[in-house]
Scaffold this motif. Structure first.
Motif, short mmCIF file in Angstrom:
data_model
loop_
_atom_site.label_atom_id
_atom_site.label_comp_id
_atom_site.label_asym_id
_atom_site.label_seq_id
_atom_site.Cartn_x
_atom_site.Cartn_y
_atom_site.Cartn_z
N ALA A 152 0.83 -1.20 0.00
CA ALA A 152 0.00 0.00 0.00
C ALA A 152 0.87 1.25 0.00
CB ALA A 152 -0.91 -0.02 1.22
N LEU A 153 2.01 1.19 0.68
CA LEU A 153 2.90 2.34 0.72
C LEU A 153 3.41 2.68 -0.68
CD1 LEU A 153 4.02 4.12 3.05
CD2 LEU A 153 6.10 2.76 2.95
N LEU A 160 0.99 9.60 -5.66
CA LEU A 160 1.37 10.99 -5.41
C LEU A 160 2.28 11.52 -6.52
CD1 LEU A 160 2.05 10.98 -1.55
CD2 LEU A 160 0.02 11.85 -2.75
N LEU A 161 3.26 10.73 -6.92
CA LEU A 161 4.17 11.16 -7.98
C LEU A 161 3.42 11.32 -9.30
CD1 LEU A 161 7.36 9.04 -7.24
CD2 LEU A 161 6.86 11.40 -6.56
N THR A 162 2.46 10.43 -9.57
CA THR A 162 1.67 10.53 -10.79
C THR A 162 0.83 11.81 -10.78
OG1 THR A 162 1.56 8.12 -11.01
CG2 THR A 162 -0.08 9.40 -12.21
N MET A 163 0.22 12.12 -9.64
CA MET A 163 -0.57 13.34 -9.54
C MET A 163 0.28 14.59 -9.69
SD MET A 163 -3.80 12.66 -9.26
CE MET A 163 -3.39 11.42 -10.50
N ILE A 164 1.50 14.55 -9.14
CA ILE A 164 2.42 15.67 -9.31
C ILE A 164 2.69 15.90 -10.80
CG2 ILE A 164 4.86 16.30 -9.11
CD1 ILE A 164 3.59 17.05 -6.61
N ASP A 165 2.95 14.82 -11.52
CA ASP A 165 3.26 14.93 -12.94
C ASP A 165 2.07 15.43 -13.74
OD1 ASP A 165 5.81 14.04 -12.47
OD2 ASP A 165 5.38 11.95 -12.97
N ILE A 216 -0.19 18.59 -0.30
CA ILE A 216 0.98 17.77 -0.03
C ILE A 216 2.17 18.27 -0.82
CG2 ILE A 216 1.98 15.44 -0.30
CD1 ILE A 216 -0.76 14.29 0.24
N LYS A 217 3.32 18.31 -0.16
CA LYS A 217 4.57 18.69 -0.83
C LYS A 217 5.52 17.49 -0.78
CE LYS A 217 8.35 22.06 -0.78
NZ LYS A 217 8.18 22.46 -2.18
N ILE A 218 6.09 17.16 -1.92
CA ILE A 218 7.07 16.07 -1.99
C ILE A 218 8.43 16.61 -1.55
CG2 ILE A 218 8.17 14.36 -3.48
CD1 ILE A 218 5.17 13.94 -3.18
N LEU A 219 9.02 15.99 -0.54
CA LEU A 219 10.32 16.41 -0.04
C LEU A 219 11.45 15.50 -0.52
CD1 LEU A 219 9.38 17.23 3.67
CD2 LEU A 219 9.48 18.80 1.72
N ILE A 224 10.23 7.94 -1.79
CA ILE A 224 8.95 7.44 -2.31
C ILE A 224 9.18 6.37 -3.36
CG2 ILE A 224 6.88 8.08 -3.61
CD1 ILE A 224 6.99 10.80 -2.29
N GLN A 225 10.11 6.62 -4.26
CA GLN A 225 10.38 5.66 -5.33
C GLN A 225 10.97 4.35 -4.79
OE1 GLN A 225 12.84 8.24 -7.66
NE2 GLN A 225 11.12 9.01 -8.88
N GLY A 226 11.57 4.43 -3.62
CA GLY A 226 12.11 3.22 -2.99
C GLY A 226 11.23 2.69 -1.89
N ALA A 227 9.93 3.03 -1.95
CA ALA A 227 9.01 2.68 -0.87
C ALA A 227 8.91 1.19 -0.63
CB ALA A 227 7.62 3.25 -1.16
N LYS A 228 9.15 0.37 -1.66
CA LYS A 228 9.01 -1.08 -1.49
C LYS A 228 10.04 -1.64 -0.52
CE LYS A 228 11.74 -2.11 -5.65
NZ LYS A 228 11.68 -2.72 -7.00
#
Length: 231
Positions: A152-153, A160-165, A216-219, A224-228
């Motif tokens: 889920a993470l 979130l990254l898709t929505m940013i793009d 939300i702000k991505i820091l 995030i990309q390594g969330a797995k």
């Protein structure tokens, strides 16, 4: 949606000369015979099983294309933002229903037959429509990628990254999400509680910060990309 259904909502119709957000493009010829309607949050734009008599384009706000599961629950299968088209397909009836997920969502409705005739006679319009159809395919592929994440993470992070793009400038890396936690859960095939826990988990790891309930702000994209790899 049938024309008569649009007429019922006449008090919400946006005049064609009214300033509606959205860039001018080769679709201006289509806009000449478009009907623009303003929807409340949760209001249906087109219904499951209706004849495909119209194509639609979101001009402001956001809409969710939804499917009903066998147990009767709703599942959002596509999130439609300003500029996105919907209603394309090879079948003569809508296989999904679409509803506004943001208050004051504005949608343009194009009579399908008139749009097809115009596309047949105007290569620029035909190309623009093809590009919109290709964009819908790309969104579907992105959704498959999100749902294919192991945790889920991961799902929440990729979302979130898709929505940013799609919605924001990469230079700012901040967005106001167009949907609630429950709607995110419908879209990501998890529970609302899981969405909240995942967002909190990303915040605790310093990957994001909240400026409000949906701001939300991505820091840290790498986290995030390594969330797995996170537990």
């Amino acid at each position: 949606m049938e024309t008569s259904t649009l007429a019922i909502q006449s008090k919400n119709v946006v005049r064609s000369d009214q300033n509606v957000s959205g860039p001018k493009s080769s679709l201006a010829l289509l806009d000449a015979f478009a009907t623009r309607v303003r929807y409340h949050r949760g209001q249906e734009i087109c219904r499951l099983g209706d004849r495909v008599d119209n194509w639609y384009r979101v001009l402001a706000g956001a809409a969710g294309k939804c499917a009903l599961q066998t147990d009767g629950r709703r599942r959002i299968v596509d999130l439609l933002l300003p500029g996105d088209f919907l209603g394309f397909g090879t079948e003569m009836k809508y296989r999904h229903f679409v509803e506004a997920v943001v208050e004051d969502t504005v949608v343009a409705s194009y009579p399908r037959r008139r749009a097809e005739v115009l596309a047949d006679s105007n290569p620029e319009v035909a190309r623009a429509i093809r590009e919109m159809a290709f964009a819908a395919v790309t969104r579907a592929e992105s959704q498959i990628l999100i749902l294919g994440q192991m945790s889920a993470l991961e799902k929440v992070g990729v979302f979130l990254l898709t929505m940013i793009d799609r919605m924001s400038s990469r230079a700012k890396d901040e967005i106001t999400l167009p949907m609630s936690r429950c709607e995110m859960a419908d879209y990501l095939a998890v529970s609302a509680e899981t969405v909240s826990r995942s967002l909190t988990g990303l915040k605790d790891r310093g990957a994001i910060e909240f400026a409000g309930v949906r701001e939300i702000k991505i820091l840290d994209r790498e986290t995030i990309q390594g969330a797995k790899h996170l537990r």
